[in-house]
Motif scaffolding. Sequence first.
Motif, PDB file in Angstrom:
ATOM      1  N   GLU A 154      22.179 -40.324 -34.610  1.00  0.00           N
ATOM      2  CA  GLU A 154      23.483 -39.749 -34.946  1.00  0.00           C
ATOM      3  C   GLU A 154      23.321 -38.304 -35.422  1.00  0.00           C
ATOM      4  O   GLU A 154      22.443 -37.990 -36.221  1.00  0.00           O
ATOM      5  N   GLU A 155      24.194 -37.441 -34.948  1.00  0.00           N
ATOM      6  CA  GLU A 155      24.159 -36.042 -35.364  1.00  0.00           C
ATOM      7  C   GLU A 155      24.897 -35.877 -36.682  1.00  0.00           C
ATOM      8  O   GLU A 155      25.978 -36.430 -36.889  1.00  0.00           O
ATOM      9  N   VAL A 156      24.298 -35.142 -37.592  1.00  0.00           N
ATOM     10  CA  VAL A 156      24.956 -34.835 -38.866  1.00  0.00           C
ATOM     11  C   VAL A 156      25.212 -33.341 -38.922  1.00  0.00           C
ATOM     12  O   VAL A 156      24.407 -32.535 -38.455  1.00  0.00           O
ATOM     13  N   LYS A 157      26.349 -32.987 -39.477  1.00  0.00           N
ATOM     14  CA  LYS A 157      26.721 -31.576 -39.537  1.00  0.00           C
ATOM     15  C   LYS A 157      26.157 -30.950 -40.808  1.00  0.00           C
ATOM     16  O   LYS A 157      26.675 -31.159 -41.898  1.00  0.00           O
ATOM     17  N   SER A 158      25.068 -30.243 -40.637  1.00  0.00           N
ATOM     18  CA  SER A 158      24.437 -29.569 -41.763  1.00  0.00           C
ATOM     19  C   SER A 158      23.479 -28.527 -41.228  1.00  0.00           C
ATOM     20  O   SER A 158      22.785 -28.764 -40.240  1.00  0.00           O
ATOM     21  N   SER A 159      23.447 -27.406 -41.862  1.00  0.00           N
ATOM     22  CA  SER A 159      22.496 -26.358 -41.484  1.00  0.00           C
ATOM     23  C   SER A 159      21.222 -26.456 -42.301  1.00  0.00           C
ATOM     24  O   SER A 159      20.316 -25.640 -42.152  1.00  0.00           O
ATOM     25  N   GLY A 160      21.149 -27.449 -43.167  1.00  0.00           N
ATOM     26  CA  GLY A 160      19.978 -27.629 -44.001  1.00  0.00           C
ATOM     27  C   GLY A 160      19.995 -26.727 -45.221  1.00  0.00           C
ATOM     28  O   GLY A 160      21.013 -26.128 -45.572  1.00  0.00           O
ATOM     29  N   ILE A 161      18.848 -26.634 -45.859  1.00  0.00           N
ATOM     30  CA  ILE A 161      18.713 -25.840 -47.073  1.00  0.00           C
ATOM     31  C   ILE A 161      17.507 -24.913 -46.927  1.00  0.00           C
ATOM     32  O   ILE A 161      16.445 -25.325 -46.478  1.00  0.00           O
ATOM     33  N   SER A 162      17.695 -23.670 -47.266  1.00  0.00           N
ATOM     34  CA  SER A 162      16.579 -22.729 -47.288  1.00  0.00           C
ATOM     35  C   SER A 162      16.782 -21.801 -48.474  1.00  0.00           C
ATOM     36  O   SER A 162      17.541 -20.834 -48.406  1.00  0.00           O
ATOM     37  N   SER A 163      16.122 -22.146 -49.571  1.00  0.00           N
ATOM     38  CA  SER A 163      16.286 -21.380 -50.792  1.00  0.00           C
ATOM     39  C   SER A 163      14.963 -21.351 -51.548  1.00  0.00           C
ATOM     40  O   SER A 163      14.551 -22.350 -52.145  1.00  0.00           O
ATOM     41  N   GLY A 164      14.283 -20.217 -51.476  1.00  0.00           N
ATOM     42  CA  GLY A 164      13.005 -20.096 -52.161  1.00  0.00           C
ATOM     43  C   GLY A 164      12.010 -21.107 -51.637  1.00  0.00           C
ATOM     44  O   GLY A 164      11.712 -21.162 -50.445  1.00  0.00           O
ATOM     45  N   PHE A 165      11.483 -21.947 -52.549  1.00  0.00           N
ATOM     46  CA  PHE A 165      10.528 -22.964 -52.150  1.00  0.00           C
ATOM     47  C   PHE A 165      11.196 -24.215 -51.576  1.00  0.00           C
ATOM     48  O   PHE A 165      10.505 -25.138 -51.149  1.00  0.00           O
ATOM     49  N   PHE A 166      12.516 -24.263 -51.582  1.00  0.00           N
ATOM     50  CA  PHE A 166      13.220 -25.477 -51.193  1.00  0.00           C
ATOM     51  C   PHE A 166      13.837 -25.297 -49.805  1.00  0.00           C
ATOM     52  O   PHE A 166      14.904 -24.689 -49.658  1.00  0.00           O
ATOM     53  N   SER A 167      13.147 -25.838 -48.799  1.00  0.00           N
ATOM     54  CA  SER A 167      13.628 -25.775 -47.422  1.00  0.00           C
ATOM     55  C   SER A 167      13.645 -27.177 -46.831  1.00  0.00           C
ATOM     56  O   SER A 167      12.657 -27.913 -46.933  1.00  0.00           O
ATOM     57  N   LEU A 168      14.756 -27.533 -46.243  1.00  0.00           N
ATOM     58  CA  LEU A 168      14.844 -28.798 -45.520  1.00  0.00           C
ATOM     59  C   LEU A 168      15.905 -28.665 -44.438  1.00  0.00           C
ATOM     60  O   LEU A 168      16.798 -27.816 -44.522  1.00  0.00           O
ATOM     61  N   HIS A 169      15.764 -29.481 -43.412  1.00  0.00           N
ATOM     62  CA  HIS A 169      16.818 -29.530 -42.398  1.00  0.00           C
ATOM     63  C   HIS A 169      16.887 -30.950 -41.851  1.00  0.00           C
ATOM     64  O   HIS A 169      15.881 -31.672 -41.835  1.00  0.00           O
ATOM     65  N   PRO A 170      18.055 -31.395 -41.427  1.00  0.00           N
ATOM     66  CA  PRO A 170      18.195 -32.742 -40.885  1.00  0.00           C
ATOM     67  C   PRO A 170      17.317 -32.920 -39.646  1.00  0.00           C
ATOM     68  O   PRO A 170      17.138 -31.981 -38.866  1.00  0.00           O
ATOM     69  N   GLU A 171      16.771 -34.108 -39.484  1.00  0.00           N
ATOM     70  CA  GLU A 171      15.935 -34.417 -38.321  1.00  0.00           C
ATOM     71  C   GLU A 171      16.566 -35.575 -37.560  1.00  0.00           C
ATOM     72  O   GLU A 171      16.879 -36.620 -38.138  1.00  0.00           O
ATOM     73  N   ARG A 172      16.736 -35.369 -36.274  1.00  0.00           N
ATOM     74  CA  ARG A 172      17.411 -36.343 -35.428  1.00  0.00           C
ATOM     75  C   ARG A 172      16.422 -36.898 -34.413  1.00  0.00           C
ATOM     76  O   ARG A 172      15.542 -36.184 -33.933  1.00  0.00           O
ATOM     77  N   GLY A 173      16.560 -38.168 -34.078  1.00  0.00           N
ATOM     78  CA  GLY A 173      15.647 -38.711 -33.085  1.00  0.00           C
ATOM     79  C   GLY A 173      15.877 -40.172 -32.786  1.00  0.00           C
ATOM     80  O   GLY A 173      16.839 -40.796 -33.253  1.00  0.00           O
ATOM     81  N   ILE A 174      14.950 -40.724 -31.998  1.00  0.00           N
ATOM     82  CA  ILE A 174      15.025 -42.115 -31.541  1.00  0.00           C
ATOM     83  C   ILE A 174      13.646 -42.739 -31.674  1.00  0.00           C
ATOM     84  O   ILE A 174      12.642 -42.138 -31.301  1.00  0.00           O
ATOM     85  N   ASN A 175      13.587 -43.954 -32.205  1.00  0.00           N
ATOM     86  CA  ASN A 175      12.333 -44.714 -32.284  1.00  0.00           C
ATOM     87  C   ASN A 175      12.428 -45.937 -31.383  1.00  0.00           C
ATOM     88  O   ASN A 175      13.420 -46.673 -31.447  1.00  0.00           O
ATOM     89  N   ARG A 176      11.418 -46.146 -30.573  1.00  0.00           N
ATOM     90  CA  ARG A 176      11.395 -47.314 -29.692  1.00  0.00           C
ATOM     91  C   ARG A 176      10.076 -48.064 -29.820  1.00  0.00           C
ATOM     92  O   ARG A 176       9.053 -47.496 -30.186  1.00  0.00           O
ATOM     93  N   VAL A 177      10.135 -49.355 -29.498  1.00  0.00           N
ATOM     94  CA  VAL A 177       8.973 -50.236 -29.493  1.00  0.00           C
ATOM     95  C   VAL A 177       8.682 -50.616 -28.048  1.00  0.00           C
ATOM     96  O   VAL A 177       9.600 -50.893 -27.271  1.00  0.00           O
ATOM     97  N   ILE A 178       7.391 -50.628 -27.687  1.00  0.00           N
ATOM     98  CA  ILE A 178       6.979 -51.033 -26.341  1.00  0.00           C
ATOM     99  C   ILE A 178       6.059 -52.240 -26.453  1.00  0.00           C
ATOM    100  O   ILE A 178       4.906 -52.111 -26.891  1.00  0.00           O
ATOM    101  N   CYS A 179       6.538 -53.415 -26.104  1.00  0.00           N
ATOM    102  CA  CYS A 179       5.681 -54.594 -26.025  1.00  0.00           C
ATOM    103  C   CYS A 179       4.903 -54.523 -24.715  1.00  0.00           C
ATOM    104  O   CYS A 179       5.495 -54.351 -23.647  1.00  0.00           O
ATOM    105  N   PHE A 180       3.583 -54.646 -24.791  1.00  0.00           N
ATOM    106  CA  PHE A 180       2.758 -54.463 -23.600  1.00  0.00           C
ATOM    107  C   PHE A 180       2.922 -55.603 -22.602  1.00  0.00           C
ATOM    108  O   PHE A 180       2.753 -55.411 -21.395  1.00  0.00           O
ATOM    109  N   SER A 181       3.207 -56.793 -23.104  1.00  0.00           N
ATOM    110  CA  SER A 181       3.449 -57.939 -22.230  1.00  0.00           C
ATOM    111  C   SER A 181       4.126 -59.023 -23.045  1.00  0.00           C
ATOM    112  O   SER A 181       4.250 -58.915 -24.266  1.00  0.00           O
ATOM    113  N   GLU A 182       4.534 -60.076 -22.371  1.00  0.00           N
ATOM    114  CA  GLU A 182       5.147 -61.207 -23.073  1.00  0.00           C
ATOM    115  C   GLU A 182       4.105 -62.042 -23.810  1.00  0.00           C
ATOM    116  O   GLU A 182       4.443 -62.850 -24.673  1.00  0.00           O
TER     117      GLU A 182
END
Length: 354
Positions: A91-119
């Motif tokens: 899900e996309e979140v509306k934020s430009s993150g934070i960048s202030s002195g030593f405090f920097s962060l930004h939202p991270e978006r992505g997908i995690n999947r599992v791969i079963c090699f066989s049954e």
Amino acid sequence: MNTQEMKSSFDQKKHPHRRYNPLLDEWILVSPQRANRPWQGQTEKREEKTLPEHDENCYLCSGNLRVNGDRNPEYKGVYVFNNDFGSLMKEEVKSSGISSGFFSLHPERGINRVICFSENHSLTLPEMETGDIKKVIDVWQQQYEELGNLDYINHVQIFENKGQMMGCSNPHPHGQIWAQSSIPSIVSKTQDNLKKYADKNGRSLLEDYVKQELEADERIILENEDFVAFVPFWAVWPYETMIVSKRKIENLLQFSEAEKLSLASIIKDLTTKYDNLFEIPFPYSAGIHQSPTDGEPHPEWHFHMHFYPPLLRNAEVKKFMVGYEMLAEPQRDITPEQSAEVLKGLSLVHYKSK
């Protein structure tokens, strides 16, 4: 003793020294004189136990209920699904993150999947047929393309954690994919060093490195028409290895059918040697490094796969990354050449089949 005498008497099999890792621009301390030190520290329980082909309590087995309430289909072969407890959210979140002195962060978006090699709940990679491992690689290729084509995915990390010792929460043989909007730190660092070398020399760093490894023939474990498996000169973990394509391939999408079969073959042979080392299902973390999916050209990239196993002397003693390793730099006891010699001498017939 003068300087010249000190230089001439140095023996890398006996004396401590540092080795350079050009992929990460880092050094590692090698201390071969410590290999025989007594050990009265923590030991691990042997992980091997007989597993059924289907476990009714396993949330990865075909037809079983997963923790989130979904039911797996009665799948045969490779099965992929979105991780029910992923570390990233699409899900996309509306934020430009934070960048202030030593405090920097930004939202991270992505997908995690599992791969079963066989049954088959009990079937690990070294016990699978080469053709079935090739089907896993087919899925890696498909997932890299599918996820990489999403406009917010700039990197696709494919990996496997095998064994409880490596934090694997389910014994059913499986791997994972973490696809995200940023290029992770280690990958970014590797990319920078690959690019520096390519810009300076006009060639692939790993292409030149593999050529020298083949000429030296000190750390080579396996070789086929398309791939080489070896203990890197700068290996950190006791029996760490790499698989590198002989051809400069940037990512899985550039693989031919023959190359995918060659990769499946060398993965099977390498993991068989691992299992045969201490005659247990050998724990490791393994993963692929390849070009990002950020839409930019990446001629510097050269496909390679890392295997990081922790076991050191036997099935009960592992390498710990503590103290000096956390505070200074990586350190190993047995030399990469010694590890390669041990692995090279192991049979390609799985110990369970003997």
